[in-house]
Scaffold this motif. Structure first.
Motif, PDB file in Angstrom:
ATOM      1  N   ALA A 212       0.780  -1.038  -0.063  1.00  0.00           N
ATOM      2  CA  ALA A 212       0.003   0.042   0.018  1.00  0.00           C
ATOM      3  C   ALA A 212       0.840   1.432   0.010  1.00  0.00           C
ATOM      4  CB  ALA A 212      -0.962  -0.082   1.251  1.00  0.00           C
ATOM      5  N   ASP A 213       2.081   1.263   0.722  1.00  0.00           N
ATOM      6  CA  ASP A 213       3.194   2.407   0.524  1.00  0.00           C
ATOM      7  C   ASP A 213       3.611   2.515  -0.634  1.00  0.00           C
ATOM      8  OD1 ASP A 213       4.017   4.546   2.053  1.00  0.00           O
ATOM      9  OD2 ASP A 213       5.752   3.284   2.700  1.00  0.00           O
ATOM     10  N   LEU A 214       3.414   1.617  -1.585  1.00  0.00           N
ATOM     11  CA  LEU A 214       4.186   1.697  -2.913  1.00  0.00           C
ATOM     12  C   LEU A 214       2.875   1.846  -3.862  1.00  0.00           C
ATOM     13  CD1 LEU A 214       6.847  -1.111  -2.944  1.00  0.00           C
ATOM     14  CD2 LEU A 214       6.980   1.262  -2.927  1.00  0.00           C
ATOM     15  N   GLY A 215       1.570   2.402  -3.187  1.00  0.00           N
ATOM     16  CA  GLY A 215       0.710   2.548  -4.296  1.00  0.00           C
ATOM     17  C   GLY A 215      -0.354   1.459  -4.691  1.00  0.00           C
ATOM     18  N   CYS A 216      -0.142   0.224  -4.108  1.00  0.00           N
ATOM     19  CA  CYS A 216      -0.911  -0.994  -4.605  1.00  0.00           C
ATOM     20  C   CYS A 216      -2.176  -1.190  -3.671  1.00  0.00           C
ATOM     21  CB  CYS A 216      -0.019  -2.129  -4.192  1.00  0.00           C
ATOM     22  SG  CYS A 216      -0.541  -3.806  -4.606  1.00  0.00           S
ATOM     23  N   ALA A 217      -3.225  -1.217  -4.350  1.00  0.00           N
ATOM     24  CA  ALA A 217      -4.465  -1.093  -3.757  1.00  0.00           C
ATOM     25  C   ALA A 217      -4.952  -2.481  -3.283  1.00  0.00           C
ATOM     26  CB  ALA A 217      -5.695  -0.739  -4.830  1.00  0.00           C
ATOM     27  N   ASP A 218      -4.460  -3.508  -3.945  1.00  0.00           N
ATOM     28  CA  ASP A 218      -4.478  -4.980  -3.419  1.00  0.00           C
ATOM     29  C   ASP A 218      -3.633  -5.773  -3.965  1.00  0.00           C
ATOM     30  OD1 ASP A 218      -5.565  -5.924  -6.070  1.00  0.00           O
ATOM     31  OD2 ASP A 218      -7.346  -5.021  -5.961  1.00  0.00           O
ATOM     32  N   LEU A 219      -3.745  -7.334  -3.634  1.00  0.00           N
ATOM     33  CA  LEU A 219      -2.525  -8.026  -4.088  1.00  0.00           C
ATOM     34  C   LEU A 219      -3.031  -8.769  -5.377  1.00  0.00           C
ATOM     35  CD1 LEU A 219      -1.774  -9.754  -0.602  1.00  0.00           C
ATOM     36  CD2 LEU A 219      -0.644  -7.611  -1.650  1.00  0.00           C
ATOM     37  N   GLY A 220      -3.883  -8.309  -6.259  1.00  0.00           N
ATOM     38  CA  GLY A 220      -3.887  -8.918  -7.501  1.00  0.00           C
ATOM     39  C   GLY A 220      -2.606  -8.557  -8.773  1.00  0.00           C
ATOM     40  N   ALA A 221      -2.682  -9.331  -9.516  1.00  0.00           N
ATOM     41  CA  ALA A 221      -1.433  -9.310 -10.299  1.00  0.00           C
ATOM     42  C   ALA A 221      -1.152  -8.072 -10.965  1.00  0.00           C
ATOM     43  CB  ALA A 221      -1.279 -10.411 -11.188  1.00  0.00           C
ATOM     44  N   ALA A 222      -2.442  -7.578 -11.408  1.00  0.00           N
ATOM     45  CA  ALA A 222      -2.430  -6.151 -12.172  1.00  0.00           C
ATOM     46  C   ALA A 222      -2.101  -4.958 -11.405  1.00  0.00           C
ATOM     47  CB  ALA A 222      -3.785  -5.974 -12.897  1.00  0.00           C
ATOM     48  N   GLN A 223      -2.342  -5.093 -10.023  1.00  0.00           N
ATOM     49  CA  GLN A 223      -2.273  -4.118  -9.239  1.00  0.00           C
ATOM     50  C   GLN A 223      -0.840  -3.996  -8.600  1.00  0.00           C
ATOM     51  OE1 GLN A 223      -4.403  -1.872  -8.705  1.00  0.00           O
ATOM     52  NE2 GLN A 223      -5.885  -2.498 -10.125  1.00  0.00           N
ATOM     53  N   LEU A 224      -0.122  -5.019  -8.617  1.00  0.00           N
ATOM     54  CA  LEU A 224       0.999  -5.108  -7.928  1.00  0.00           C
ATOM     55  C   LEU A 224       2.259  -3.582  -8.681  1.00  0.00           C
ATOM     56  CD1 LEU A 224       2.057  -8.868  -7.936  1.00  0.00           C
ATOM     57  CD2 LEU A 224       1.387  -7.386  -6.043  1.00  0.00           C
ATOM     58  N   PRO A 225       2.921  -3.228  -7.791  1.00  0.00           N
ATOM     59  CA  PRO A 225       3.585  -2.123  -8.269  1.00  0.00           C
ATOM     60  C   PRO A 225       4.714  -2.676  -9.504  1.00  0.00           C
ATOM     61  CG  PRO A 225       4.296  -2.572  -5.920  1.00  0.00           C
ATOM     62  CD  PRO A 225       3.049  -3.549  -6.236  1.00  0.00           C
ATOM     63  N   GLN A 226       5.302  -1.489 -10.166  1.00  0.00           N
ATOM     64  CA  GLN A 226       6.339  -1.977 -11.070  1.00  0.00           C
ATOM     65  C   GLN A 226       7.559  -2.584 -10.708  1.00  0.00           C
ATOM     66  OE1 GLN A 226       6.186  -1.727 -14.458  1.00  0.00           O
ATOM     67  NE2 GLN A 226       8.231  -2.698 -14.309  1.00  0.00           N
ATOM     68  N   ILE A 227       7.833  -2.246  -9.252  1.00  0.00           N
ATOM     69  CA  ILE A 227       9.166  -2.713  -8.977  1.00  0.00           C
ATOM     70  C   ILE A 227       8.825  -4.101  -8.731  1.00  0.00           C
ATOM     71  CG2 ILE A 227       8.681  -2.044  -6.543  1.00  0.00           C
ATOM     72  CD1 ILE A 227      12.206  -2.584  -8.207  1.00  0.00           C
ATOM     73  N   VAL A 228       7.642  -4.722  -8.379  1.00  0.00           N
ATOM     74  CA  VAL A 228       7.599  -6.309  -8.077  1.00  0.00           C
ATOM     75  C   VAL A 228       7.445  -6.780  -9.150  1.00  0.00           C
ATOM     76  CG1 VAL A 228       5.808  -7.877  -6.945  1.00  0.00           C
ATOM     77  CG2 VAL A 228       6.434  -5.796  -5.826  1.00  0.00           C
ATOM     78  N   LYS A 229       6.771  -6.414 -10.104  1.00  0.00           N
ATOM     79  CA  LYS A 229       6.821  -6.886 -11.468  1.00  0.00           C
ATOM     80  C   LYS A 229       8.101  -7.128 -12.346  1.00  0.00           C
ATOM     81  CE  LYS A 229       2.186  -4.896 -12.075  1.00  0.00           C
ATOM     82  NZ  LYS A 229       1.246  -3.947 -12.838  1.00  0.00           N
ATOM     83  N   ALA A 230       8.793  -6.045 -11.944  1.00  0.00           N
ATOM     84  CA  ALA A 230      10.421  -6.165 -12.594  1.00  0.00           C
ATOM     85  C   ALA A 230      11.090  -7.080 -11.945  1.00  0.00           C
ATOM     86  CB  ALA A 230      10.801  -4.661 -12.680  1.00  0.00           C
ATOM     87  N   LEU A 231      11.049  -7.104 -10.731  1.00  0.00           N
ATOM     88  CA  LEU A 231      11.968  -8.038 -10.032  1.00  0.00           C
ATOM     89  C   LEU A 231      11.500  -9.713 -10.180  1.00  0.00           C
ATOM     90  CD1 LEU A 231      12.154  -6.090  -6.522  1.00  0.00           C
ATOM     91  CD2 LEU A 231      14.095  -6.511  -8.001  1.00  0.00           C
ATOM     92  N   VAL A 232      10.168  -9.906 -10.189  1.00  0.00           N
ATOM     93  CA  VAL A 232       9.703 -11.133 -10.493  1.00  0.00           C
ATOM     94  C   VAL A 232      10.508 -11.460 -11.879  1.00  0.00           C
ATOM     95  CG1 VAL A 232       7.867 -12.415 -10.911  1.00  0.00           C
ATOM     96  CG2 VAL A 232       7.658 -10.954  -9.007  1.00  0.00           C
ATOM     97  N   ALA A 233      10.140 -10.662 -12.894  1.00  0.00           N
ATOM     98  CA  ALA A 233      10.742 -11.178 -14.229  1.00  0.00           C
ATOM     99  C   ALA A 233      12.147 -11.551 -14.270  1.00  0.00           C
ATOM    100  CB  ALA A 233      10.204 -10.150 -15.271  1.00  0.00           C
ATOM    101  N   ALA A 234      12.757 -10.455 -13.507  1.00  0.00           N
ATOM    102  CA  ALA A 234      14.368 -10.588 -13.244  1.00  0.00           C
ATOM    103  C   ALA A 234      14.875 -11.712 -12.389  1.00  0.00           C
ATOM    104  CB  ALA A 234      15.034  -9.209 -12.826  1.00  0.00           C
ATOM    105  N   GLY A 235      13.813 -12.190 -11.529  1.00  0.00           N
ATOM    106  CA  GLY A 235      14.157 -13.177 -10.744  1.00  0.00           C
ATOM    107  C   GLY A 235      14.101 -14.636 -11.522  1.00  0.00           C
TER     108      GLY A 235
END
Length: 376
Positions: A212-235
Motif C-alpha cells: 500500500a505504501d508503494l501505491g498498491c490497492a490490493d494483491l491482484g497481479a495487475a495491481q502490483l507495483p512496477q518494482i515487484v513485476k520487474a523483480l519477478v521477471a528478473a528473478g
C-alpha cells in the motif's frame, strides 16, 4: 520540429530540472513540454536503481496503461530482444529506435510482435537512458503510431535533452520531504510469493501495508507495483543463469520511506517458470545514504566530506583525514550547502537525518560506533 522550438523546449526542461519538483511531477511536466517540440503518441518516463538499472517506477502518457506491466517486464527482463534498458544502460549508448535496431523490420523484435504491435498498434519506439555525471537514473521511451517512425533529428534532440531529464529525475528523488506525522508505522518486512501466472500465491501479514505504501490497492497481479513485476521477471531470468546476482533495487515510497526490494526464484519440482519470492524492507543507512548524497549531484570529494560531516567530524579532522587544507574543506562545504539547499552543517545534517535517517530510529535500530545504524 523547428530549431527555435527545440531550443526553447531544451531550456524549459533544464529549468524544470532545478525547480524542486518531485520526480513524478517532473516526469509528467517534462513529457508534456517535450511534446511541444516533437509529436509522439505515448511516453513512459521511468526511474531505475543506479546500481542495478532495474526499473523501480514510471509515469505514462497517451494510451499506455498499467495493465500490461507484467508483459512489459517479461519482455524486458526474462527474454532476449534486439535491445532493452539493461543493455542500453551498461554502455555509452545514445537514443535508439525500434526501426533503427531492426533495419526497418520491427517484426524482428519479440516485444513488438507480442506487445507493442497487437496491444497498442505502435509503429516505432525511441528509447534513451537518462545519465548524468556517469550515473544512470532512469530511462524514457517514446512511441509513434499510424506507421510513423522517429527521424534522425528527433533521435538527436532526445539525446541532447537526456542529461537535463536525468538531472530533474535525480533531484526529484529527494525533493519531497515527508514529515513524521504522515509516515505510517509498519510492522516489518513484506514477503510474498508470486507464481508463474504473476499472481500472489502467498504473502505474510506485512505485505499488504508495505505494498500500500508503494501505491498498491490490493494483491491482484495487475495491481502490483512496477518494482515487484520487474523483480519477478528478473528473478525468473536469474533462475536460468547460474551465478547471476540477486535482482534488487532501492526506491522511495509514497510516505517518503526508503526501502530495498529483492527477488529470488524458488526451485520447482515440475519445471516451467518458477515461483519467485519478493521481499521489501526498510533500507539501511549504508544502502541509502550514497544514493541520497548522489541525488544532490555532489562530486566525489564533496561526498567524502559529507560522509564525515554526517558522522560529526569537525573541519580540522576532516582535513587531516582527506589530506586537504581546512580552507579547501570549507570550500567544499559551501558548494555542498548550495547544491543541497541549506546554509550550515546543522541544516545539512537535519536535511539528511530528518528525511532519510530518522525512519530507521522509528524501527528501533541501534547505533554502531561509526554513527551509522548497526546491522541486525
Amino acid at each position: 520540429m523547428t530549431a527555435l522550438s527545440a531550443e526553447r523546449v531544451r531550456g524549459q526542461i533544464d529549468a524544470l530540472a532545478v525547480a524542486g519538483l518531485d520526480w513524478e511531477t517532473f516526469g509528467h511536466t517534462a513529457m508534456d513540454t517535450l511534446r511541444r517540440a516533437m509529436p509522439f503518441a505515448a511516453s513512459c518516463f521511468a526511474s531505475v536503481d543506479p546500481s542495478t538499472h532495474i526499473v523501480t517506477a514510471n509515469v505514462k502518457s497517451g494510451c499506455l496503461d498499467d495493465d500490461h506491466d507484467i508483459a512489459w517486464s517479461f519482455h524486458e527482463y526474462e527474454v532476449e530482444d534486439v535491445y532493452d534498458f539493461r543493455t542500453l544502460s551498461s554502455g555509452a549508448h545514445g537514443p535508439v529506435t525500434l526501426h533503427g535496431r531492426t533495419d526497418g523490420d520491427p517484426r524482428r523484435s519479440r516485444r513488438y510482435e507480442e506487445l507493442f504491435g497487437p496491444v497498442w498498434d505502435f509503429s516505432d519506439e525511441l528509447r534513451a537512458t537518462l545519465r548524468v555525471d556517469g550515473v544512470v537514473w532512469g530511462g524514457v521511451a517514446l512511441f509513434h503510431g499510424d506507421g510513423r517512425t522517429f527521424t534522425a533529428a528527433e533521435q538527436a534532440f532526445v539525446g541532447s535533452i537526456s542529461e537535463g531529464l536525468a538531472r530533474g529525475l535525480r533531484s526529484g528523488l529527494v525533493a519531497a520531504v515527508v514529515g513524521d506525522d504522515g509516515r505510517p508505522q509498519l510492522s516489518g518486512p513484506a514477503v510474498l510469493v508470486v507464481d508463474a501466472a504473476g499472481e500472489v500465491a502467498q504473502a505474510n501479514l506485512s505485505a499488504a501495508e508495505r505494498l500500500a505504501d508503494l501505491g498498491c490497492a490490493d494483491l491482484g497481479a495487475a495491481q502490483l507495483p512496477q518494482i515487484v513485476k520487474a523483480l519477478v521477471a528478473a528473478g525468473r531470468r536469474m533462475s536460468t543463469m547460474p551465478g547471476a546476482a540477486t535482482p534488487r533495487a532501492r526506491l522511495r515510497t509514497a510516505s517518503g520511506r526508503w526501502v530495498v526490494a529483492h527477488a529470488s526464484p524458488l526451485v520447482s519440482r515440475h519445471g516451467g517458470a518458477p515461483d519467485v519470492v519478493v521481499t521489501i524492507d526498510d533500507a539501511r543507512p549504508p544502502e541509502i545514504i550514497p544514493l541520497v548524497v548522489a541525488s544532490y549531484g555532489l562530486t566525489g570529494r564533496e561526498r567524502d566530506v559529507v560522509a564525515q560531516v554526517l558522522q560529526g567530524v569537525d573541519t580540522a579532522d576532516i582535513a587531516k583525514s582527506l589530506h586537504l587544507s581546512a580552507y579547501t574543506v570549507q570550500d567544499h562545504l559551501k558548494k555542498v550547502f548550495t547544491k543541497v539547499g541549506v546554509r550550515s552543517r546543522r541544516e545539512l545534517i537535519a536535511r539528511v537525518f530528518n528525511d532519510h535517517y530518522l525512519p530507521q530510529m522509528e524501527n528501533g535500530a541501534g547505533l554502531a560506533p561509526s554513527g551509522w545504524f548497526a546491522a541486525s
